[in-house]
Enzyme design. Structure first.
Site, PDB file in Angstrom:
ATOM      1  N   ASP A 229       0.838  -1.192   0.000  1.00 24.75           N
ATOM      2  CA  ASP A 229       0.000   0.000   0.000  1.00 24.75           C
ATOM      3  C   ASP A 229       0.878   1.249   0.000  1.00 24.75           C
ATOM      4  O   ASP A 229       1.999   1.236   0.532  1.00 24.75           O
ATOM      5  CB  ASP A 229      -0.890   0.040   1.244  1.00 24.75           C
ATOM      6  CG  ASP A 229      -1.991  -1.007   1.216  1.00 24.75           C
ATOM      7  OD1 ASP A 229      -2.235  -1.579   0.143  1.00 24.75           O
ATOM      8  OD2 ASP A 229      -2.595  -1.245   2.282  1.00 24.75           O
ATOM      9  N   ARG A 230       0.347   2.295  -0.555  1.00 25.79           N
ATOM     10  CA  ARG A 230       1.097   3.552  -0.640  1.00 25.79           C
ATOM     11  C   ARG A 230       1.600   4.008   0.727  1.00 25.79           C
ATOM     12  O   ARG A 230       2.728   4.484   0.866  1.00 25.79           O
ATOM     13  CB  ARG A 230       0.207   4.628  -1.264  1.00 25.79           C
ATOM     14  CG  ARG A 230       0.850   5.995  -1.360  1.00 25.79           C
ATOM     15  CD  ARG A 230      -0.049   6.957  -2.110  1.00 25.79           C
ATOM     16  NE  ARG A 230       0.527   8.284  -2.192  1.00 25.79           N
ATOM     17  CZ  ARG A 230       0.005   9.284  -2.880  1.00 25.79           C
ATOM     18  NH1 ARG A 230      -1.124   9.107  -3.551  1.00 25.79           N
ATOM     19  NH2 ARG A 230       0.601  10.472  -2.913  1.00 25.79           N
TER      20      ARG A 230
END
Length: 324
Positions: free
Chosen positions: A149-150
């Site tokens: 995930d970012r």
């Protein structure tokens, strides 16, 4: 007056998957074949069934096999902006150069910074993979082997050749990968280790983010939470995951009543505000280690990404911990 990019619309094409193309996800294959077509448009083509594999609808994560026949629909393709024209954010090159944990003939492993997506899109033109290709133009092959995930930091693996990529994916599919995360969660975790096996499914979109929720009919997801230390109103956790679903740890933690600190989508607002006063400006989730063996080379790896200093400072400011 600037000219708008030219577009062309090809007819229906049928492509047979070669040995060198086998093993990759369908969506990644389409990104390469339909250059100039926005990512959102490609996923829409998949949802509508306009892309077919062997005459059937297929999901984005379908792994292509040698001999598969992929139908590419007629679609307008803009002239893609040359990669060398995409600007790198200031300081990104230096950050990524200092993030390399391991490099050999098969893999390049980074300690991915939080806040940096693994690939461009959703308003972010340059992610990790685009930046690394820019920084290493001599690399004949460089692909993401998996995703984070970012807002998650930690171990991120890039493959430097197709056999290594396929072997890494085989580890993921066949349970040959040990993945360990570190997280700070809200509340005092009662008891010892707890395995959470709750199916997950994609839910409503919030802005650019597609949220996930627990669903008995969703895709299987397996997370093992082990408390490492208790703080005042928080618990320091080790999390091992047997699957790699989107937002898996975040959703499972929230489902158990202990959302991850700094989580804007599944978290506790009051807890996040308290941690923000202690200096937390991001999601407190870190991909600490990966262990696996590549069948293509027989090489065994144990990769370890140290905890970011900003997260370590938050733990110090929480005071003295108590061991479970």
């Amino acid at each position: 007056m600037p000219q708008s990019p030219s577009t062309s619309k090809a007819g229906v094409e049928h492509r047979e998957i070669t040995p060198g193309e086998a093993g990759q996800r369908l969506d990644n294959y389409l990104m390469r074949q339909l250059k100039g077509v926005p990512r959102s448009r490609i996923y829409r083509l998949l949802r509508k069934g306009e892309v077919r594999v062997n005459g059937r609808r297929s999901k984005p994560d379908y792994r292509l096999e040698q001999g598969d026949c992929v139908r590419l629909p007629p679609v307008a393709r803009g002239t893609p902006r040359p990669l060398e024209d995409l600007p790198l954010p200031q300081g990104l090159a230096q950050t990524l150069a200092g993030a390399v944990l391991l490099e050999d003939e098969d893999l390049l492993v980074l300690n991915k910074p939080a806040g940096l997506p693994v690939h461009g899109g959703s308003g972010v033109p340059v992610g990790v993979i685009e930046a690394m290709r820019r920084l290493r133009p001599q690399e004949p092959f460089l692909e993401l082997a998996h995703r984070l995930d970012r807002e998650t930091s930690g171990c991120l693996v890039l493959a430097r050749n197709r056999p290594a990529l396929q072997a890494f994916h085989a580890c993921l599919r066949e349970g040959g990968m040990d993945k360990t995360y570190l997280a700070l969660v809200a509340g005092s975790w009662r008891g010892g280790p707890r395995r959470v096996q709750q199916g997950l499914t994609r839910d409503a979109r919030r802005g650019e983010v597609r949220l996930v929720r627990v669903d008995e009919e969703g895709r299987d997801a397996d997370s093992l939470f082990t408390p490492l230390a208790h703080y005042d109103g928080a618990t320091w956790m080790e999390v091992k995951i047997g699957t790699g679903r989107t937002h898996q740890i975040r959703v499972h933690a929230a489902h158990e009543g202990h959302p991850v600190a700094g989580d804007r989508h599944y978290g506790d607002f009051a807890f996040n505000r308290r941690l923000r006063r202690l200096g937390l400006r991001r999601l407190f989730l870190h991909a600490r280690s990966l262990s696996f063996t590549l069948a293509s080379s027989g090489h065994s790896y144990h990769l370890d990404a140290p905890l970011d200093p900003d997260l370590a400072r938050v733990l110090e400011r929480l005071g003295d911990p108590e061991t479970p």
